[in-house]
Design a protein around this motif. Structure first.
Motif, PDB file in Angstrom:
ATOM      1  N   ALA A 147      -0.035  -1.246   4.165  1.00 30.32           N
ATOM      2  CA  ALA A 147       0.841  -2.319   4.639  1.00 30.32           C
ATOM      3  C   ALA A 147       0.241  -3.023   5.853  1.00 30.32           C
ATOM      4  CB  ALA A 147       2.215  -1.758   4.970  1.00 30.32           C
ATOM      5  N   GLU A 148      -0.372  -2.251   6.744  1.00 37.67           N
ATOM      6  CA  GLU A 148      -1.011  -2.845   7.924  1.00 37.67           C
ATOM      7  C   GLU A 148      -2.194  -3.712   7.511  1.00 37.67           C
ATOM      8  OE1 GLU A 148      -3.759  -3.438  11.046  1.00 37.67           O
ATOM      9  OE2 GLU A 148      -4.153  -1.886   9.554  1.00 37.67           O
ATOM     10  N   LEU A 149      -2.969  -3.236   6.546  1.00 37.66           N
ATOM     11  CA  LEU A 149      -4.116  -3.997   6.059  1.00 37.66           C
ATOM     12  C   LEU A 149      -3.658  -5.258   5.335  1.00 37.66           C
ATOM     13  CD1 LEU A 149      -7.215  -3.916   5.836  1.00 37.66           C
ATOM     14  CD2 LEU A 149      -6.933  -2.703   3.691  1.00 37.66           C
ATOM     15  N   LEU A 150      -2.612  -5.154   4.555  1.00 37.31           N
ATOM     16  CA  LEU A 150      -2.074  -6.299   3.823  1.00 37.31           C
ATOM     17  C   LEU A 150      -1.479  -7.328   4.786  1.00 37.31           C
ATOM     18  CD1 LEU A 150      -1.759  -7.310   0.945  1.00 37.31           C
ATOM     19  CD2 LEU A 150       0.482  -6.233   0.874  1.00 37.31           C
ATOM     20  N   GLY A 151      -0.932  -6.872   5.905  1.00 34.11           N
ATOM     21  CA  GLY A 151      -0.425  -7.787   6.924  1.00 34.11           C
ATOM     22  C   GLY A 151      -1.532  -8.604   7.565  1.00 34.11           C
ATOM     23  N   ARG A 152      -2.692  -7.990   7.752  1.00 25.11           N
ATOM     24  CA  ARG A 152      -3.826  -8.712   8.349  1.00 25.11           C
ATOM     25  C   ARG A 152      -4.552  -9.581   7.340  1.00 25.11           C
ATOM     26  NH1 ARG A 152      -7.239  -4.319  11.526  1.00 25.11           N
ATOM     27  NH2 ARG A 152      -8.042  -4.301   9.424  1.00 25.11           N
ATOM     28  N   PHE A 153      -4.629  -9.107   6.086  1.00 28.34           N
ATOM     29  CA  PHE A 153      -5.361  -9.822   5.039  1.00 28.34           C
ATOM     30  C   PHE A 153      -4.477  -9.943   3.797  1.00 28.34           C
ATOM     31  CE2 PHE A 153      -8.414  -7.391   7.573  1.00 28.34           C
ATOM     32  CZ  PHE A 153      -9.205  -8.423   8.067  1.00 28.34           C
ATOM     33  N   PRO A 154      -3.585 -10.935   3.758  1.00 32.33           N
ATOM     34  CA  PRO A 154      -2.623 -11.028   2.648  1.00 32.33           C
ATOM     35  C   PRO A 154      -3.239 -11.377   1.302  1.00 32.33           C
ATOM     36  CG  PRO A 154      -2.388 -12.880   4.144  1.00 32.33           C
ATOM     37  CD  PRO A 154      -3.369 -11.942   4.764  1.00 32.33           C
ATOM     38  N   MET A 155      -4.490 -11.804   1.282  1.00 29.91           N
ATOM     39  CA  MET A 155      -5.117 -12.187   0.015  1.00 29.91           C
ATOM     40  C   MET A 155      -5.668 -10.999  -0.771  1.00 29.91           C
ATOM     41  SD  MET A 155      -7.468 -11.991   2.502  1.00 29.91           S
ATOM     42  CE  MET A 155      -7.483 -13.443   3.482  1.00 29.91           C
ATOM     43  N   LEU A 156      -5.661  -9.787  -0.161  1.00 33.03           N
ATOM     44  CA  LEU A 156      -6.198  -8.601  -0.827  1.00 33.03           C
ATOM     45  C   LEU A 156      -5.199  -8.019  -1.822  1.00 33.03           C
ATOM     46  CD1 LEU A 156      -7.848  -6.700   2.152  1.00 33.03           C
ATOM     47  CD2 LEU A 156      -8.971  -8.069   0.414  1.00 33.03           C
ATOM     48  N   GLN A 157      -5.723  -7.412  -2.863  1.00 31.24           N
ATOM     49  CA  GLN A 157      -4.897  -6.645  -3.797  1.00 31.24           C
ATOM     50  C   GLN A 157      -5.066  -5.177  -3.409  1.00 31.24           C
ATOM     51  OE1 GLN A 157      -6.175  -6.645  -7.828  1.00 31.24           O
ATOM     52  NE2 GLN A 157      -4.342  -5.619  -8.570  1.00 31.24           N
ATOM     53  N   ILE A 158      -3.972  -4.571  -2.945  1.00 32.97           N
ATOM     54  CA  ILE A 158      -4.038  -3.199  -2.436  1.00 32.97           C
ATOM     55  C   ILE A 158      -3.107  -2.320  -3.259  1.00 32.97           C
ATOM     56  CG2 ILE A 158      -3.684  -1.712  -0.443  1.00 32.97           C
ATOM     57  CD1 ILE A 158      -4.271  -4.121   1.316  1.00 32.97           C
ATOM     58  N   LEU A 159      -3.650  -1.212  -3.757  1.00 34.42           N
ATOM     59  CA  LEU A 159      -2.900  -0.224  -4.517  1.00 34.42           C
ATOM     60  C   LEU A 159      -3.054   1.134  -3.848  1.00 34.42           C
ATOM     61  CD1 LEU A 159      -4.243  -1.186  -8.045  1.00 34.42           C
ATOM     62  CD2 LEU A 159      -2.097  -1.927  -7.038  1.00 34.42           C
ATOM     63  N   VAL A 160      -2.122   2.038  -4.108  1.00 34.57           N
ATOM     64  CA  VAL A 160      -2.229   3.419  -3.633  1.00 34.57           C
ATOM     65  C   VAL A 160      -2.489   4.285  -4.850  1.00 34.57           C
ATOM     66  CG1 VAL A 160      -1.036   5.330  -2.525  1.00 34.57           C
ATOM     67  CG2 VAL A 160      -0.710   3.013  -1.682  1.00 34.57           C
ATOM     68  N   TYR A 161      -3.594   5.034  -4.832  1.00 34.62           N
ATOM     69  CA  TYR A 161      -3.991   5.901  -5.937  1.00 34.62           C
ATOM     70  C   TYR A 161      -3.598   7.334  -5.627  1.00 34.62           C
ATOM     71  CZ  TYR A 161      -7.013   8.481  -9.141  1.00 34.62           C
ATOM     72  OH  TYR A 161      -7.501   9.339 -10.098  1.00 34.62           O
ATOM     73  N   ASP A 162      -2.847   7.941  -6.531  1.00 34.21           N
ATOM     74  CA  ASP A 162      -2.447   9.349  -6.412  1.00 34.21           C
ATOM     75  C   ASP A 162      -3.392  10.169  -7.280  1.00 34.21           C
ATOM     76  OD1 ASP A 162      -1.259  11.805  -6.230  1.00 34.21           O
ATOM     77  OD2 ASP A 162       0.656  11.191  -7.104  1.00 34.21           O
ATOM     78  N   ALA A 163      -4.223  10.992  -6.666  1.00 35.81           N
ATOM     79  CA  ALA A 163      -5.232  11.755  -7.405  1.00 35.81           C
ATOM     80  C   ALA A 163      -4.612  12.830  -8.291  1.00 35.81           C
ATOM     81  CB  ALA A 163      -6.222  12.385  -6.438  1.00 35.81           C
ATOM     82  N   ALA A 164      -3.448  13.357  -7.900  1.00 38.88           N
ATOM     83  CA  ALA A 164      -2.831  14.420  -8.693  1.00 38.88           C
ATOM     84  C   ALA A 164      -2.363  13.907 -10.062  1.00 38.88           C
ATOM     85  CB  ALA A 164      -1.656  15.011  -7.939  1.00 38.88           C
ATOM     86  N   THR A 165      -1.795  12.700 -10.095  1.00 45.25           N
ATOM     87  CA  THR A 165      -1.304  12.142 -11.356  1.00 45.25           C
ATOM     88  C   THR A 165      -2.230  11.106 -11.960  1.00 45.25           C
ATOM     89  OG1 THR A 165      -0.062  10.401 -10.229  1.00 45.25           O
ATOM     90  CG2 THR A 165       1.089  12.485 -10.643  1.00 45.25           C
ATOM     91  N   GLY A 166      -3.138  10.583 -11.149  1.00 47.70           N
ATOM     92  CA  GLY A 166      -4.055   9.542 -11.641  1.00 47.70           C
ATOM     93  C   GLY A 166      -3.395   8.176 -11.723  1.00 47.70           C
ATOM     94  N   ALA A 167      -2.259   8.011 -11.050  1.00 44.74           N
ATOM     95  CA  ALA A 167      -1.509   6.754 -11.108  1.00 44.74           C
ATOM     96  C   ALA A 167      -1.843   5.866  -9.911  1.00 44.74           C
ATOM     97  CB  ALA A 167      -0.024   7.045 -11.116  1.00 44.74           C
ATOM     98  N   ARG A 168      -1.846   4.562 -10.175  1.00 46.16           N
ATOM     99  CA  ARG A 168      -2.028   3.568  -9.115  1.00 46.16           C
ATOM    100  C   ARG A 168      -0.737   2.792  -8.981  1.00 46.16           C
ATOM    101  NH1 ARG A 168      -8.151   1.286  -9.896  1.00 46.16           N
ATOM    102  NH2 ARG A 168      -9.022   3.232 -10.651  1.00 46.16           N
ATOM    103  N   SER A 169      -0.229   2.690  -7.751  1.00 42.60           N
ATOM    104  CA  SER A 169       1.018   1.957  -7.537  1.00 42.60           C
ATOM    105  C   SER A 169       0.795   0.883  -6.477  1.00 42.60           C
ATOM    106  CB  SER A 169       2.125   2.919  -7.102  1.00 42.60           C
ATOM    107  OG  SER A 169       1.764   3.566  -5.912  1.00 42.60           O
ATOM    108  N   PRO A 170       1.311  -0.325  -6.739  1.00 43.23           N
ATOM    109  CA  PRO A 170       1.137  -1.421  -5.773  1.00 43.23           C
ATOM    110  C   PRO A 170       2.012  -1.229  -4.542  1.00 43.23           C
ATOM    111  CG  PRO A 170       2.473  -2.137  -7.597  1.00 43.23           C
ATOM    112  CD  PRO A 170       2.019  -0.757  -7.934  1.00 43.23           C
ATOM    113  N   LEU A 171       1.616  -1.853  -3.445  1.00 38.20           N
ATOM    114  CA  LEU A 171       2.446  -1.844  -2.238  1.00 38.20           C
ATOM    115  C   LEU A 171       3.581  -2.830  -2.448  1.00 38.20           C
ATOM    116  CD1 LEU A 171      -0.201  -1.854   0.593  1.00 38.20           C
ATOM    117  CD2 LEU A 171       1.192   0.033  -0.159  1.00 38.20           C
ATOM    118  N   GLN A 172       4.758  -2.503  -1.917  1.00 40.87           N
ATOM    119  CA  GLN A 172       5.900  -3.409  -2.082  1.00 40.87           C
ATOM    120  C   GLN A 172       6.412  -3.884  -0.747  1.00 40.87           C
ATOM    121  OE1 GLN A 172       8.538  -0.997  -4.358  1.00 40.87           O
ATOM    122  NE2 GLN A 172       7.297  -1.150  -6.191  1.00 40.87           N
TER     123      GLN A 172
END
Length: 75
Positions: free
Chosen positions: A50-75
């Protein structure tokens, strides 16, 4: 006259994280399709994203969970 040199007793090994290999544990930020910094908790990863997205809003940032292998977008 010779300059004194600093002697290092032991150099700590570097932990190199490759951007093209998925991590095995924890949570990682995925910035524009590349794995970046690893975090131990999802909350810490989301706060950093969220801090990175606040500084650079043009980036596509996801959070990757290694245990499940899922990627979820920041909201």
């Amino acid at each position: 006259m010779k300059k004194p040199t600093a002697h290092v007793d032991e150099i700590a090994p570097r932990i190199i994280q490759r951007a093209d290999v998925a991590p095995a544990d924890g949570f990682t930020l995925v910035v524009d399709g590349h794995f970046k910094t690893r975090y131990d908790s999802e909350t810490a990863a989301r706060e950093a994203g969220a801090e990175l997205l606040g500084r650079f809003p043009m980036l596509q940032i996801l959070v990757y969970d290694a245990a499940t292998g899922a990627r979820s977008p920041l909201q």
